[in-house]
Write a protein that holds these residues in place. Structure first.
Motif, PDB file in Angstrom:
ATOM      1  N   SER A 231       0.832  -1.208   0.000  1.00  0.00           N
ATOM      2  CA  SER A 231       0.000   0.000   0.000  1.00  0.00           C
ATOM      3  C   SER A 231       0.861   1.250   0.000  1.00  0.00           C
ATOM      4  O   SER A 231       0.549   2.231  -0.658  1.00  0.00           O
ATOM      5  N   VAL A 284      -2.978   7.137 -11.107  1.00  0.00           N
ATOM      6  CA  VAL A 284      -4.223   6.387 -11.193  1.00  0.00           C
ATOM      7  C   VAL A 284      -3.956   4.951 -11.662  1.00  0.00           C
ATOM      8  O   VAL A 284      -4.505   3.991 -11.120  1.00  0.00           O
ATOM      9  N   LEU A 287      -2.170   2.970  -8.743  1.00  0.00           N
ATOM     10  CA  LEU A 287      -3.056   2.593  -7.651  1.00  0.00           C
ATOM     11  C   LEU A 287      -4.010   1.479  -8.102  1.00  0.00           C
ATOM     12  O   LEU A 287      -4.377   0.610  -7.309  1.00  0.00           O
ATOM     13  N   ILE A 290      -2.001  -1.657  -7.917  1.00  0.00           N
ATOM     14  CA  ILE A 290      -1.846  -2.046  -6.509  1.00  0.00           C
ATOM     15  C   ILE A 290      -3.118  -2.747  -6.019  1.00  0.00           C
ATOM     16  O   ILE A 290      -3.064  -3.798  -5.370  1.00  0.00           O
ATOM     17  N   ASP A 291      -4.273  -2.175  -6.357  1.00  0.00           N
ATOM     18  CA  ASP A 291      -5.541  -2.777  -5.941  1.00  0.00           C
ATOM     19  C   ASP A 291      -5.674  -4.200  -6.465  1.00  0.00           C
ATOM     20  O   ASP A 291      -6.089  -5.110  -5.759  1.00  0.00           O
ATOM     21  N   TYR A 294      -3.428  -6.761  -4.665  1.00  0.00           N
ATOM     22  CA  TYR A 294      -3.871  -7.223  -3.341  1.00  0.00           C
ATOM     23  C   TYR A 294      -4.408  -8.645  -3.406  1.00  0.00           C
ATOM     24  O   TYR A 294      -4.149  -9.476  -2.538  1.00  0.00           O
ATOM     25  N   ILE A 301      -8.761 -11.416   0.066  1.00  0.00           N
ATOM     26  CA  ILE A 301      -9.239 -10.048  -0.151  1.00  0.00           C
ATOM     27  C   ILE A 301     -10.248 -10.007  -1.286  1.00  0.00           C
ATOM     28  O   ILE A 301     -10.019 -10.561  -2.359  1.00  0.00           O
ATOM     29  N   LYS A 302     -11.367  -9.358  -0.997  1.00  0.00           N
ATOM     30  CA  LYS A 302     -12.416  -9.199  -1.999  1.00  0.00           C
ATOM     31  C   LYS A 302     -12.626  -7.710  -2.190  1.00  0.00           C
ATOM     32  O   LYS A 302     -12.983  -7.012  -1.252  1.00  0.00           O
ATOM     33  N   LEU A 303     -12.359  -7.237  -3.423  1.00  0.00           N
ATOM     34  CA  LEU A 303     -12.450  -5.787  -3.629  1.00  0.00           C
ATOM     35  C   LEU A 303     -13.815  -5.340  -4.095  1.00  0.00           C
ATOM     36  O   LEU A 303     -14.255  -4.238  -3.819  1.00  0.00           O
ATOM     37  N   THR A 304     -14.505  -6.200  -4.860  1.00  0.00           N
ATOM     38  CA  THR A 304     -15.826  -5.816  -5.357  1.00  0.00           C
ATOM     39  C   THR A 304     -16.820  -6.913  -5.009  1.00  0.00           C
ATOM     40  O   THR A 304     -16.444  -8.076  -4.829  1.00  0.00           O
TER      41      THR A 304
ATOM     42  N   GLY B 135     -16.513  -4.483  -1.489  1.00  0.00           N
ATOM     43  CA  GLY B 135     -16.834  -5.891  -1.640  1.00  0.00           C
ATOM     44  C   GLY B 135     -18.025  -6.364  -0.832  1.00  0.00           C
ATOM     45  O   GLY B 135     -18.379  -7.547  -0.863  1.00  0.00           O
ATOM     46  N   ASP B 141     -19.321  -1.060  -2.667  1.00  0.00           N
ATOM     47  CA  ASP B 141     -18.310  -0.841  -3.704  1.00  0.00           C
ATOM     48  C   ASP B 141     -18.268   0.618  -4.106  1.00  0.00           C
ATOM     49  O   ASP B 141     -17.197   1.191  -4.319  1.00  0.00           O
TER      50      ASP B 141
END
Lengths: 308, 314
Positions: A231, A284, A287, A290-291, A294, A301-304, B135, B141
């Motif tokens: 991060s 942009v 980042l 990076i996301d 993860y 890790i769940k981003l969406t 998430g 989100d």
């Protein structure tokens, strides 16, 4: 679909940054021709202003700028009128990027090493030694470290060139000066999160199973502990590869770092927005990467909420 | 096999001295009492805390211990090396470095501590919400995406432009420096905390808390944020010095501590030209104080972290 959406959002973000920067810089008092106002007749100044559309209302200037921007034309510098902003960036970016990358690699490699060694020897001599180095690195800023490096390595011992840019020897001192603080910060982060990981049950389990110490540290320790460092290096990476004002000035490096600062003091409007857009695109994108990364580092890790 | 009958004759009353509860393993005490005891047991934490007290004491009393005003010039005694009169020497205008160092401590510590506190409050709140919401649902989100875009935008706009904008709007001084540092200072912290929360929220204790009906804000504050304490402390220890150095840059631009007054950052900055000519004391004392303060914060922070971490309990 997800990727398309993300790219649209990225473009939107860059547009907002460019627009806000444009508005703020027009709101700030000042005139790029302030130093010429005494010597040039009023008519000539009027003509020059007209050349850069500065006689138009701000809304018109904004529309004209955005029109050029769509075709990736960042306009011409006011300060050095023969040079386009695109060429300023193209000329300076390689040196800045090379220096920034070298500094990042050194900061990352040594910082991780120091942090891991410190955590594995918690409250022992090696821990205290690593943290001593880290505290020095955090407490001594680059604008003090750089002259000290020059004084000893270049002037007194004559081992390395004082300044300028060319051979790889030229890049050693600026790289060290640039890497010191991030190195120290990475070491502190890594030590702290390694200490937390080593208390976890899965480490004890793996240890009890008889996994070798090296494998234990690499597979279970580092992978679980490295997230704060990841991060942290996102924005750091962008700041480093787009050049730093102080280091490039001290070592006379032909990078782009100085344009970020000089353009603002000179009210060189096209260069201000141009360099900002260049920085924002890299920011942009970085980042975003990076996301994404993860998930590869820690699959939990769940981003969406969707299925990606 | 014949089943055994269980009747009352199998039970006997406890002897009188064995009645009552089982002995508790150690005397129970409040969380704070335990924390304080743990910190006191940690030598590094005690050392750090003592050093902070000493630095604080000198920041208040230091300038009054010598007969020199921090801003008073004395053009006869310029660039004096440390001696019995000028304990830390004097600078190129004959000003006493000892009284300037401790006067500067007030300015630098105020700016460093307040700016760092604002960074942490904003960064932890925004990063915590962003990481927790990502998430969860379509709505979550979107919250994460909006907050992270704000971070990107604040990071993307040139910092100097924002500072100059503030100079146009506000009077120079400590308040405007703190605002200038805080506007963009929190974004790095927010990204790091978000990353931590993304990783931590898949832990079992979060699921357990959710299933027991704990509210989302409470999960963030009571379960997730305390587990990022180590990272927050590390962040604090480099936010403070970077605020101190950023202040010297802002002062150089005219938004900040104006000459003849001093701060550690401006003293270090002013002495850059002279380290090559050998007047080491002008850089060494403010620089050493910054390093000492950082060491004290680090030692105290690490000790506090160990003391607060229940997993590290013996």
């Amino acid at each position: 679909m997800y990727i398309v959406k993300r790219i649209l959002i990225m473009l939107l973000t860059i547009w907002v940054i460019a627009s806000l920067t444009f508005l703020i810089m027009k709101f700030i008092p000042g005139d790029p021709f302030a130093s010429d106002a005494d010597v040039l007749p009023e008519e000539v100044l009027q003509n020059i202003r007209a050349k850069y559309n500065l006689d138009e209302p701000i809304a018109v200037q904004y529309v004209l700028y955005m029109k050029d921007l769509v075709t990736f034309d960042l306009g011409f510098s006011i300060q050095s009128e023969t040079r386009s902003v695109n060429s300023i960036i193209a000329d300076g970016a390689p040196a800045s990027a090379l220096l920034g990358l070298q500094a990042l690699v050194i900061a990352l490699a040594l910082g991780l090493l120091l942090g891991i060694v410190a955590a594995l020897n918690h409250n022992k001599v090696l821990d205290y030694a690593s943290m001593f180095i880290a505290i020095i690195g955090i407490s001594v800023p680059s604008f003090i470290l750089a002259p000290l490096l020059i004084k000893y390595f270049a002037v007194e011992w004559g081992m390395l060139p004082v300044a300028s840019w060319g051979t790889w020897q030229h890049s050693i001192l600026p790289t060290l000066a640039l890497a010191a603080t991030p190195l120290a910060v990475i070491a502190r982060f890594m030590r702290s999160s390694m200490l937390e990981v080593t208390n976890q049950n899965y480490i004890k389990t793996a240890d009890a199973k008889g996994l070798s110490k090296t494998k234990l540290v690499i597979r279970h320790g580092i992978r679980n502990a490295i997230l704060p460092v990841i991060s942290f290096i996102g924005p750091l990476f962008v700041s480093l590869i787009t050049g730093t004002f102080v280091i490039e000035k001290i070592f006379a490096i032909p990078g782009i770092g100085r344009y970020f600062v000089d353009s603002i003091f000179n009210r060189d409007y096209p260069v201000i927005v141009g360099t900002t857009i260049f920085f924002s695109v890299l920011l942009v994108l970085t980042l975003f990467i990076i996301d994404i990364s993860y998930r590869y580092i820690d699959p939990r890790i769940k981003l969406t909420s969707g299925g990606e | 096999m014949e089943a055994k009958r269980v009747d009352d004759s199998l039970f006997r009353p406890l002897s009188p001295e064995k009645r009552g509860h089982d002995p508790i393993q150690r005397p129970s005490m409040s969380v704070w009492k335990e924390t304080i005891l743990n910190v006191l047991k940690n030598k590094m934490a005690v050392l750090g805390f003592t050093l902070l007290l000493v630095i604080g004491f000198f920041a208040i009393a230091g300038p009054h211990m010598v007969p020199f005003d921090p801003a008073k010039q004395d053009l006869v005694n310029t660039n004096v090396a440390p001696n019995s009169e000028h304990w830390f020497g004097s600078d190129d205008l004959g000003r006493d470095v000892w009284s300037r160092t401790w006067y500067g401590a007030r300015v630098s510590l105020t700016i460093g501590l307040i700016a760092a506190a604002i960074d942490i409050i904003l960064g932890v709140t925004i990063g915590g919400i962003s990481g927790y919401m990502a998430g969860r649902s379509k709505f979550g989100d979107r919250i994460d995406s909006i907050l992270m875009r704000i971070v990107e935008i604040l990071y993307g706009i040139p910092y100097l432009l924002i500072v100059i904008l503030l100079m146009v709007i506000m009077e120079p001084g400590i308040t405007s420096i703190i605002i200038a540092l805080s506007v963009t200072g929190w974004v790095g912290m927010a990204r790091i905390i978000r990353g931590q929360i993304l990783q931590l929220k898949s832990q079992e204790y979060v699921l357990a808390a959710q299933k027991m009906g704990t509210s989302h804000p409470k999960i963030i504050w009571r379960h997730l944020i305390p587990n990022t304490a180590g990272i927050i402390i590390v962040n604090l220890t480099f936010t403070i010095p970077s605020a101190i150095f950023a202040e010297s840059f802002l002062s150089f631009l005219g938004l900040g501590v104006q000459a003849p007054f001093a701060s550690w950052g401006t003293m270090a900055n002013d002495s850059l030209g002279v380290i090559l000519s050998g007047q080491w004391w002008r850089l060494f004392f403010p620089g050493f104080m910054i390093a000492l303060t950082m060491f004290a914060f680090n030692a105290f922070g690490d000790g506090l972290q160990d003391a607060l971490d229940p997993k590290a309990n013996k």
